[in-house]
Motif scaffolding. Structure first.
Motif, PDB file in Angstrom:
ATOM      1  N   LYS A   1       0.830  -1.196   0.000  1.00  0.00           N
ATOM      2  CA  LYS A   1       0.000   0.000   0.000  1.00  0.00           C
ATOM      3  C   LYS A   1       0.873   1.259   0.000  1.00  0.00           C
ATOM      4  CE  LYS A   1      -3.652   2.171   2.616  1.00  0.00           C
ATOM      5  NZ  LYS A   1      -3.384   2.823   3.868  1.00  0.00           N
ATOM      6  N   LYS A   2       0.567   2.122  -0.919  1.00  0.00           N
ATOM      7  CA  LYS A   2       1.301   3.380  -0.968  1.00  0.00           C
ATOM      8  C   LYS A   2       0.617   4.392  -0.073  1.00  0.00           C
ATOM      9  CE  LYS A   2       2.835   3.057  -5.688  1.00  0.00           C
ATOM     10  NZ  LYS A   2       2.237   3.372  -6.983  1.00  0.00           N
ATOM     11  N   LEU A   3       1.403   5.088   0.711  1.00  0.00           N
ATOM     12  CA  LEU A   3       0.821   6.100   1.586  1.00  0.00           C
ATOM     13  C   LEU A   3       0.604   7.399   0.834  1.00  0.00           C
ATOM     14  CD1 LEU A   3       3.041   5.426   4.687  1.00  0.00           C
ATOM     15  CD2 LEU A   3       0.658   4.794   4.372  1.00  0.00           C
ATOM     16  N   ILE A   4       1.395   7.571  -0.213  1.00  0.00           N
ATOM     17  CA  ILE A   4       1.300   8.788  -0.996  1.00  0.00           C
ATOM     18  C   ILE A   4       0.921   8.380  -2.416  1.00  0.00           C
ATOM     19  CG2 ILE A   4       2.620  10.704  -1.961  1.00  0.00           C
ATOM     20  CD1 ILE A   4       4.240  10.793   0.521  1.00  0.00           C
ATOM     21  N   ASP A   5       0.017   9.140  -3.001  1.00  0.00           N
ATOM     22  CA  ASP A   5      -0.464   8.795  -4.318  1.00  0.00           C
ATOM     23  C   ASP A   5       0.373   9.476  -5.400  1.00  0.00           C
ATOM     24  OD1 ASP A   5      -2.300   7.028  -5.188  1.00  0.00           O
ATOM     25  OD2 ASP A   5      -3.783   8.549  -5.736  1.00  0.00           O
ATOM     26  N   TYR A   6       0.808   8.704  -6.356  1.00  0.00           N
ATOM     27  CA  TYR A   6       1.497   9.278  -7.501  1.00  0.00           C
ATOM     28  C   TYR A   6       1.384   8.311  -8.665  1.00  0.00           C
ATOM     29  CZ  TYR A   6       5.185   6.104  -5.933  1.00  0.00           C
ATOM     30  OH  TYR A   6       5.883   5.008  -5.525  1.00  0.00           O
ATOM     31  N   THR A   7       1.600   8.815  -9.860  1.00  0.00           N
ATOM     32  CA  THR A   7       1.525   7.940 -11.027  1.00  0.00           C
ATOM     33  C   THR A   7       2.923   7.459 -11.388  1.00  0.00           C
ATOM     34  OG1 THR A   7       1.737   9.823 -12.487  1.00  0.00           O
ATOM     35  CG2 THR A   7      -0.495   9.111 -11.966  1.00  0.00           C
ATOM     36  N   TRP A   8       2.984   6.346 -12.066  1.00  0.00           N
ATOM     37  CA  TRP A   8       4.283   5.813 -12.476  1.00  0.00           C
ATOM     38  C   TRP A   8       4.150   5.158 -13.841  1.00  0.00           C
ATOM     39  CZ3 TRP A   8       8.925   6.755 -10.560  1.00  0.00           C
ATOM     40  CH2 TRP A   8       9.990   6.038 -11.104  1.00  0.00           C
ATOM     41  N   ASP A   9       4.986   5.572 -14.767  1.00  0.00           N
ATOM     42  CA  ASP A   9       5.010   4.980 -16.094  1.00  0.00           C
ATOM     43  C   ASP A   9       6.000   3.817 -16.053  1.00  0.00           C
ATOM     44  OD1 ASP A   9       5.166   4.314 -18.711  1.00  0.00           O
ATOM     45  OD2 ASP A   9       5.904   6.265 -19.423  1.00  0.00           O
ATOM     46  N   ASP A  10       5.476   2.569 -16.167  1.00  0.00           N
ATOM     47  CA  ASP A  10       6.421   1.464 -15.971  1.00  0.00           C
ATOM     48  C   ASP A  10       7.004   0.921 -17.280  1.00  0.00           C
ATOM     49  OD1 ASP A  10       4.114   0.223 -16.721  1.00  0.00           O
ATOM     50  OD2 ASP A  10       3.772  -0.746 -14.778  1.00  0.00           O
ATOM     51  N   ARG A  11       6.900   1.723 -18.363  1.00  0.00           N
ATOM     52  CA  ARG A  11       7.547   1.302 -19.603  1.00  0.00           C
ATOM     53  C   ARG A  11       9.035   1.684 -19.555  1.00  0.00           C
ATOM     54  NH1 ARG A  11       3.936   4.430 -23.669  1.00  0.00           N
ATOM     55  NH2 ARG A  11       4.063   5.802 -21.875  1.00  0.00           N
ATOM     56  N   ASN A  12       9.853   0.808 -20.119  1.00  0.00           N
ATOM     57  CA  ASN A  12      11.300   1.036 -20.242  1.00  0.00           C
ATOM     58  C   ASN A  12      11.969   1.453 -18.935  1.00  0.00           C
ATOM     59  OD1 ASN A  12      11.205   0.485 -23.034  1.00  0.00           O
ATOM     60  ND2 ASN A  12      10.484   2.577 -23.395  1.00  0.00           N
ATOM     61  N   ASN A  13      11.548   0.837 -17.858  1.00  0.00           N
ATOM     62  CA  ASN A  13      12.179   1.144 -16.574  1.00  0.00           C
ATOM     63  C   ASN A  13      13.521   0.420 -16.445  1.00  0.00           C
ATOM     64  OD1 ASN A  13       9.391   1.433 -14.205  1.00  0.00           O
ATOM     65  ND2 ASN A  13       9.887   2.559 -16.061  1.00  0.00           N
ATOM     66  N   LEU A  14      14.433   1.070 -15.762  1.00  0.00           N
ATOM     67  CA  LEU A  14      15.618   0.354 -15.293  1.00  0.00           C
ATOM     68  C   LEU A  14      15.292  -0.116 -13.888  1.00  0.00           C
ATOM     69  CD1 LEU A  14      18.856   2.307 -16.186  1.00  0.00           C
ATOM     70  CD2 LEU A  14      17.744   0.454 -17.411  1.00  0.00           C
ATOM     71  N   ILE A  15      15.541  -1.383 -13.649  1.00  0.00           N
ATOM     72  CA  ILE A  15      15.181  -1.920 -12.333  1.00  0.00           C
ATOM     73  C   ILE A  15      16.395  -2.578 -11.688  1.00  0.00           C
ATOM     74  CG2 ILE A  15      13.728  -3.606 -11.115  1.00  0.00           C
ATOM     75  CD1 ILE A  15      11.606  -3.120 -13.305  1.00  0.00           C
ATOM     76  N   LEU A  16      16.548  -2.304 -10.420  1.00  0.00           N
ATOM     77  CA  LEU A  16      17.644  -2.926  -9.670  1.00  0.00           C
ATOM     78  C   LEU A  16      17.137  -3.227  -8.270  1.00  0.00           C
ATOM     79  CD1 LEU A  16      20.646  -3.502 -10.366  1.00  0.00           C
ATOM     80  CD2 LEU A  16      21.221  -1.389  -9.185  1.00  0.00           C
TER      81      LEU A  16
ATOM     82  N   THR B   1      17.978   7.639 -17.456  1.00  0.00           N
ATOM     83  CA  THR B   1      17.782   6.571 -16.476  1.00  0.00           C
ATOM     84  C   THR B   1      19.099   6.016 -15.936  1.00  0.00           C
ATOM     85  OG1 THR B   1      17.519   5.112 -18.362  1.00  0.00           O
ATOM     86  CG2 THR B   1      15.512   5.753 -17.204  1.00  0.00           C
ATOM     87  N   LYS B   2      20.043   5.742 -16.849  1.00  0.00           N
ATOM     88  CA  LYS B   2      21.301   5.137 -16.409  1.00  0.00           C
ATOM     89  C   LYS B   2      22.069   6.056 -15.478  1.00  0.00           C
ATOM     90  CE  LYS B   2      22.443   2.055 -20.175  1.00  0.00           C
ATOM     91  NZ  LYS B   2      23.477   1.801 -21.186  1.00  0.00           N
ATOM     92  N   GLU B   3      22.068   7.332 -15.832  1.00  0.00           N
ATOM     93  CA  GLU B   3      22.807   8.285 -15.006  1.00  0.00           C
ATOM     94  C   GLU B   3      22.208   8.405 -13.616  1.00  0.00           C
ATOM     95  OE1 GLU B   3      24.306  12.073 -17.039  1.00  0.00           O
ATOM     96  OE2 GLU B   3      22.830  11.215 -18.422  1.00  0.00           O
ATOM     97  N   LEU B   4      20.858   8.490 -13.569  1.00  0.00           N
ATOM     98  CA  LEU B   4      20.221   8.619 -12.265  1.00  0.00           C
ATOM     99  C   LEU B   4      20.431   7.339 -11.444  1.00  0.00           C
ATOM    100  CD1 LEU B   4      18.636  10.382 -10.351  1.00  0.00           C
ATOM    101  CD2 LEU B   4      16.513   9.614 -11.399  1.00  0.00           C
ATOM    102  N   MET B   5      20.310   6.198 -12.118  1.00  0.00           N
ATOM    103  CA  MET B   5      20.557   4.934 -11.431  1.00  0.00           C
ATOM    104  C   MET B   5      21.987   4.897 -10.887  1.00  0.00           C
ATOM    105  SD  MET B   5      19.236   2.044 -10.488  1.00  0.00           S
ATOM    106  CE  MET B   5      18.037   1.081 -11.425  1.00  0.00           C
ATOM    107  N   ALA B   6      22.927   5.410 -11.660  1.00  0.00           N
ATOM    108  CA  ALA B   6      24.329   5.408 -11.231  1.00  0.00           C
ATOM    109  C   ALA B   6      24.518   6.223  -9.956  1.00  0.00           C
ATOM    110  CB  ALA B   6      25.221   5.952 -12.345  1.00  0.00           C
ATOM    111  N   VAL B   7      23.815   7.360  -9.893  1.00  0.00           N
ATOM    112  CA  VAL B   7      23.923   8.197  -8.689  1.00  0.00           C
ATOM    113  C   VAL B   7      23.354   7.462  -7.479  1.00  0.00           C
ATOM    114  CG1 VAL B   7      23.133  10.332  -7.593  1.00  0.00           C
ATOM    115  CG2 VAL B   7      23.842  10.366  -9.987  1.00  0.00           C
TER     116      VAL B   7
END
Ligand SMILES: [Zn+2]
Length: 380
Positions: free
Chosen positions: A2-17, A80-86
């Motif tokens: 359950k999310k306590l805060i509501d937000y949308t998320w586009d799950d196409r082409n996500n980088l996942i780790l 995405t890669k850069e943010l994931m790297a950070v």
């Protein structure tokens, strides 16, 4: 979950780790949030076990599942890669601060079958690297039994530099230095805010002369960049007690606009008594005494003592007519009045001995002397 805060998320082409821990210490996510806080989306999308970062239209969702001992990261957008790297760099720093922390970094499979699965097969990053170093460039997916390219799996989630010895190491990016810079700035700003000194002004709005004078003082100080905290005495002294004391403990200076009404107001006198109880009373207060406040003659000062003595007696008499069940509030009032009465002679004495200018002289000089005295006190 359950999310306590509501937000949308586009799950196409996500980088996942994903990170999974053998034993998960508490507070990894909290520390990560502290380190990345300049990028928290709208400075709002953060909750107990998650955060959404947003940097240059690239978003990262980081969720901690403490019971499953894992942290899951999804990144979507242009960089995405850069943010994931950070994020992985910051997490790495946190991980390294724990002794013997055992964890695995899990990379999702990118084979045709896994691509469309909510929980794709995942590979340990460590094992992928080991494999690559041993010259094995493919690995079999346990879901589809397809052979998958090892380097592409790693490359999908990590920015890599190939070192001379052929080993891969994560890159420190432009984005990383940006975060570090923003973090430093926000720390500086925070220190500045907490050091900002306040000048408190105590007066009564009931008095026709006090209010315009206070407004003028406020303007003069504002022009010099000094923040004045004024209070309309709108709430009763009981409700304001805590707030007032907290403010006062931060304020180095208190301007008092003393009028006849002030010396007869429970709220104002309550404040004055509290200030007087604090140390360095004489150094902290900057009184302006209005002509109708008669504190210079001993007989006049006695009139105020008499005023509060009468108040105590009046209330005491009224109390006798009230049933015992309703006594609570009155008791506090009586205690306050008695305290005022007790402090008043000393307070009035201090006030009369202070070298104060008349309100007229203050106004004509645009409060120059007051400003100088307070600026000096603030610099100490
Ligand atoms: Zn697969």
């Amino acid at each position: 979950m359950k999310k306590l805060i509501d937000y949308t998320w586009d799950d196409r082409n996500n980088l996942i780790l994903r990170y999974t821990y053998t034993f998960m210490p508490k507070g990894i996510l909290t520390r990560l949030i502290v380190e990345t806080h300049p990028w928290i989306e709208q400075q709002k999308l953060v909750w107990k076990n998650g955060v959404v970062l947003n940097k240059d239209q690239t978003r990262a969702e980081i969720i901690e599942n403490y019971n499953q001992r894992e942290i899951k990261i999804r990144v979507a957008g242009n960089r995405t890669k850069e943010l994931m790297a950070v994020i992985t760099h910051e997490l790495e720093k946190i991980h390294n601060s724990y002794e013997r922390l055992q964890y695995q970094t899990l990379v999702p499979c990118n084979c045709e079958t896994c691509k469309n699965l909510p929980t794709p097969y995942s590979y340990s990053l460590e094992k992928l690297n080991k494999r690559l170093n041993a010259g094995r460039y493919q690995i079999e997916c346990e879901n589809s039994y397809e052979m998958v390219d090892v380097r592409r799996l790693i490359d999908n989630v990590m920015l890599q530099d190939i070192r001379a010895d052929g080993e891969l190491k994560p890159q420190v990016t432009q984005l990383q230095s940006e975060l570090e810079q923003q973090r430093e700035e926000s720390l500086k700003q925070h220190l500045k805010d907490s050091n900002q000194k306040e000048v408190f002004i105590s007066y009564t709005w009931r008095d026709q002369q006090s209010k315009p004078l206070v407004e003028k003082i406020e303007q003069a100080f504002q022009a010099k960049g000094i923040k004045i905290i004024r209070d309309t005495n709108a709430i009763g002294y009981k409700g304001r007690f805590k707030e007032f004391m907290q403010r006062l403990s931060r304020s180095t200076c208190v301007i008092l606009v003393i009028s006849d009404q002030y010396l007869k107001s429970p709220n104002c006198m309550f404040e004055l008594v509290q200030i007087a109880k604090n140390e360095e009373f004489g150094d902290r207060i900057f009184p302006i005494v209005l002509p109708d406040a008669q504190i210079y003659e001993a007989t006049d000062r006695l009139k105020y003592v008499e005023y509060w003595e009468n108040k105590v007696q009046e209330l005491d008499a009224a109390l006798k007519k009230v049933s015992a069940a309703n006594l609570d509030g009155f008791r506090e009032d009586i205690d306050l009045y008695a305290e005022i009465r007790q402090y008043l002679p000393r307070l009035a004495n201090i006030l009369k001995d202070m070298n104060t200018l008349t309100p007229d002289i203050h106004s004509q000089s645009d409060f120059e002397e007051l400003l100088n005295a307070i600026a000096q006190r603030l610099d100490e």
